[in-house]
Scaffold this active site. Structure first.
Site, PDB file in Angstrom:
ATOM      1  N   ASP A 170      -4.383  -1.573  -2.023  1.00 28.72           N
ATOM      2  CA  ASP A 170      -5.766  -1.318  -1.660  1.00 28.72           C
ATOM      3  C   ASP A 170      -6.444  -0.761  -2.918  1.00 28.72           C
ATOM      4  OD1 ASP A 170      -6.981  -1.746   0.818  1.00 28.72           O
ATOM      5  OD2 ASP A 170      -7.108   0.392   1.300  1.00 28.72           O
TER       6      ASP A 170
ATOM      7  N   ALA B 136      -0.077   0.635   6.122  1.00 28.07           N
ATOM      8  CA  ALA B 136       0.296   1.166   7.410  1.00 28.07           C
ATOM      9  C   ALA B 136       0.735   0.013   8.314  1.00 28.07           C
ATOM     10  CB  ALA B 136      -0.891   1.887   8.050  1.00 28.07           C
TER      11      ALA B 136
ATOM     12  N   SER C  15     -15.750   0.094   4.193  1.00 28.38           N
ATOM     13  CA  SER C  15     -14.828   0.641   5.204  1.00 28.38           C
ATOM     14  C   SER C  15     -14.868   2.165   5.267  1.00 28.38           C
ATOM     15  CB  SER C  15     -13.388   0.180   4.924  1.00 28.38           C
ATOM     16  OG  SER C  15     -12.829   0.871   3.816  1.00 28.38           O
TER      17      SER C  15
ATOM     18  N   ASP D 154       0.783  -1.250   0.000  1.00 26.03           N
ATOM     19  CA  ASP D 154       0.000   0.000   0.000  1.00 26.03           C
ATOM     20  C   ASP D 154       0.811   1.296   0.000  1.00 26.03           C
ATOM     21  OD1 ASP D 154      -2.338  -1.405  -0.168  1.00 26.03           O
ATOM     22  OD2 ASP D 154      -2.925  -1.170   1.925  1.00 26.03           O
TER      23      ASP D 154
ATOM     24  N   GLU E 106     -13.896  -5.971   3.900  1.00 24.12           N
ATOM     25  CA  GLU E 106     -12.655  -5.274   4.235  1.00 24.12           C
ATOM     26  C   GLU E 106     -11.518  -6.302   4.195  1.00 24.12           C
ATOM     27  OE1 GLU E 106     -10.721  -3.028   4.097  1.00 24.12           O
ATOM     28  OE2 GLU E 106     -10.800  -1.725   5.838  1.00 24.12           O
TER      29      GLU E 106
ATOM     30  N   CYS F 142      -2.364  -3.045   7.269  1.00 25.28           N
ATOM     31  CA  CYS F 142      -2.039  -3.935   6.152  1.00 25.28           C
ATOM     32  C   CYS F 142      -0.648  -4.541   6.244  1.00 25.28           C
ATOM     33  CB  CYS F 142      -2.260  -3.206   4.838  1.00 25.28           C
ATOM     34  SG  CYS F 142      -4.014  -2.872   4.591  1.00 25.28           S
TER      35      CYS F 142
ATOM     36  N   LYS G 104      -6.567  -5.625  -3.386  1.00 22.19           N
ATOM     37  CA  LYS G 104      -7.450  -6.132  -2.323  1.00 22.19           C
ATOM     38  C   LYS G 104      -8.482  -5.072  -1.965  1.00 22.19           C
ATOM     39  CE  LYS G 104      -4.196  -4.490   1.149  1.00 22.19           C
ATOM     40  NZ  LYS G 104      -4.900  -3.259   1.561  1.00 22.19           N
TER      41      LYS G 104
ATOM     42  N   HIS H 289     -10.364   0.110  -3.802  1.00 22.66           N
ATOM     43  CA  HIS H 289     -11.758   0.050  -3.359  1.00 22.66           C
ATOM     44  C   HIS H 289     -12.738   0.624  -4.380  1.00 22.66           C
ATOM     45  CE1 HIS H 289     -10.427  -1.148   0.567  1.00 22.66           C
ATOM     46  NE2 HIS H 289      -9.901   0.016   0.894  1.00 22.66           N
TER      47      HIS H 289
ATOM     48  N   HIS I 209     -10.885   6.283   0.537  1.00 25.84           N
ATOM     49  CA  HIS I 209      -9.471   6.204   0.136  1.00 25.84           C
ATOM     50  C   HIS I 209      -9.277   5.124  -0.913  1.00 25.84           C
ATOM     51  CE1 HIS I 209      -9.873   3.086   3.228  1.00 25.84           C
ATOM     52  NE2 HIS I 209      -8.919   2.452   2.584  1.00 25.84           N
TER      53      HIS I 209
HETATM   54  C1  VGL Z   1      -5.166   0.226   5.254  1.00 27.68           C
HETATM   55  C2  VGL Z   1      -6.848   1.127   6.494  1.00 27.68           C
HETATM   56  C3  VGL Z   1      -7.724   0.963   5.467  1.00 27.68           C
HETATM   57  C4  VGL Z   1      -3.711  -0.118   5.147  1.00 27.68           C
HETATM   58  C5  VGL Z   1      -6.043   0.043   4.203  1.00 27.68           C
HETATM   59  O1  VGL Z   1      -3.203  -0.236   4.038  1.00 27.68           O
HETATM   60  O2  VGL Z   1      -3.060  -0.307   6.207  1.00 27.68           O
HETATM   61  N1  VGL Z   1      -5.568   0.762   6.396  1.00 27.68           N
HETATM   62  N2  VGL Z   1      -7.317   0.417   4.316  1.00 27.68           N
HETATM   63 ZN    ZN Z   2      -8.595   0.429   2.575  1.00 30.35          ZN
END
Ligand code: VGL
Ligand code: ZN
Length: 202
Positions: free
Chosen positions: A68, A153, A76, A13, A120, A157, A113, A70, A87
């Site tokens: 990520d 993060a 989420s 990510d 989620e 993830c 993903k 979406h 996001h």
């Molecule tokens: C993530 C929150 C929502 C991540 C992804 O990549 O850590 N955190 N979607």
């Molecule tokens: Zn996400």
């Protein structure tokens, strides 16, 4: 840092919404710079691949990107009652891999993903590439003996992906300088938990 040829690098990510967008994370910019350094030392970018290095057998470590991706009404998002601002909506800049890292990203090695609006997914293990393959399948095909993880993060993830890699039997190393995070204490706690589980923190 030079990593063994039979290892793989997983970049989690490193996407604009987590770097400077709606979910901009702490330490994201320096983390991208560190990740870039790692890729330059261990992998040949497809865009400006160093032929010399390829011939010498250098720069051959596979790089797999977890992304990520979406739909605009993902569960989420706060508008849907979820915990996060909107996001990484597929097709927007926020869902794009950082430009510095993009030359290393081969479409077959991008695992998306969170594509289903009702589900989620924090772990890269739930992602699929354009051929429908999972990260685990591709790591098996590559005969990978170990995995180095960087990304954003730490608490979400990165941690989930690293733990699933470990459960799948791969020795896992997480590079702490190459991580971005939502919250500093959460980042430290996640590093601590991963270390206790047997993930190497470098
Ligand atoms: C993530 C929150 C929502 C991540 C992804 O990549 O850590 N955190 N979607
Ligand atoms: Zn996400």
């Amino acid at each position: 840092m030079k990593i063994p040829k039979d290892a793989a690098i997983v970049v989690v990510d490193m996407l604009y919404d987590f770097i400077d967008g709606s979910m901009a994370c702490a330490h994201a910019e320096p983390a991208v710079a560190k990740a870039l350094e790692l890729l330059q030392q261990n992998s040949s970018a497809t865009a400006d691949g160093d032929t010399e290095e390829i011939i010498q057998g250098g720069g051959m470590v596979p790089v797999l990107f977890v992304c990520d991706s979406h739909p605009s009404d993902h569960c989420s998002f706060t508008e849907q009652g979820g915990p996060w601002p909107s996001h990484c909506v597929a097709g927007t800049r926020g869902a794009e891999i950082h430009d510095d890292l993009k030359p290393f990203a081969d479409e077959a090695c991008i695992f998306r993903k969170g594509c289903d609006k009702a589900v989620e997914q924090y772990s890269g293990f739930e992602g699929r590439n354009s051929a429908g393959q999972s990260l685990a399948e591709v790591l098996e095909i590559l005969d990978t003996k170990g995995v180095v993880v960087v990304g954003i993060a730490t608490e979400y993830c990165v941690r989930n992906t690293a733990e699933d890699l470990l459960k799948a039997g791969f020795p896992v190393t997480v590079l702490q300088d190459a991580l971005g995070y939502v919250e500093h204490q959460g980042h430290l706690d996640a590093l601590d938990a991963m270390k206790k589980e047997g993930i190497k923190i470098l």
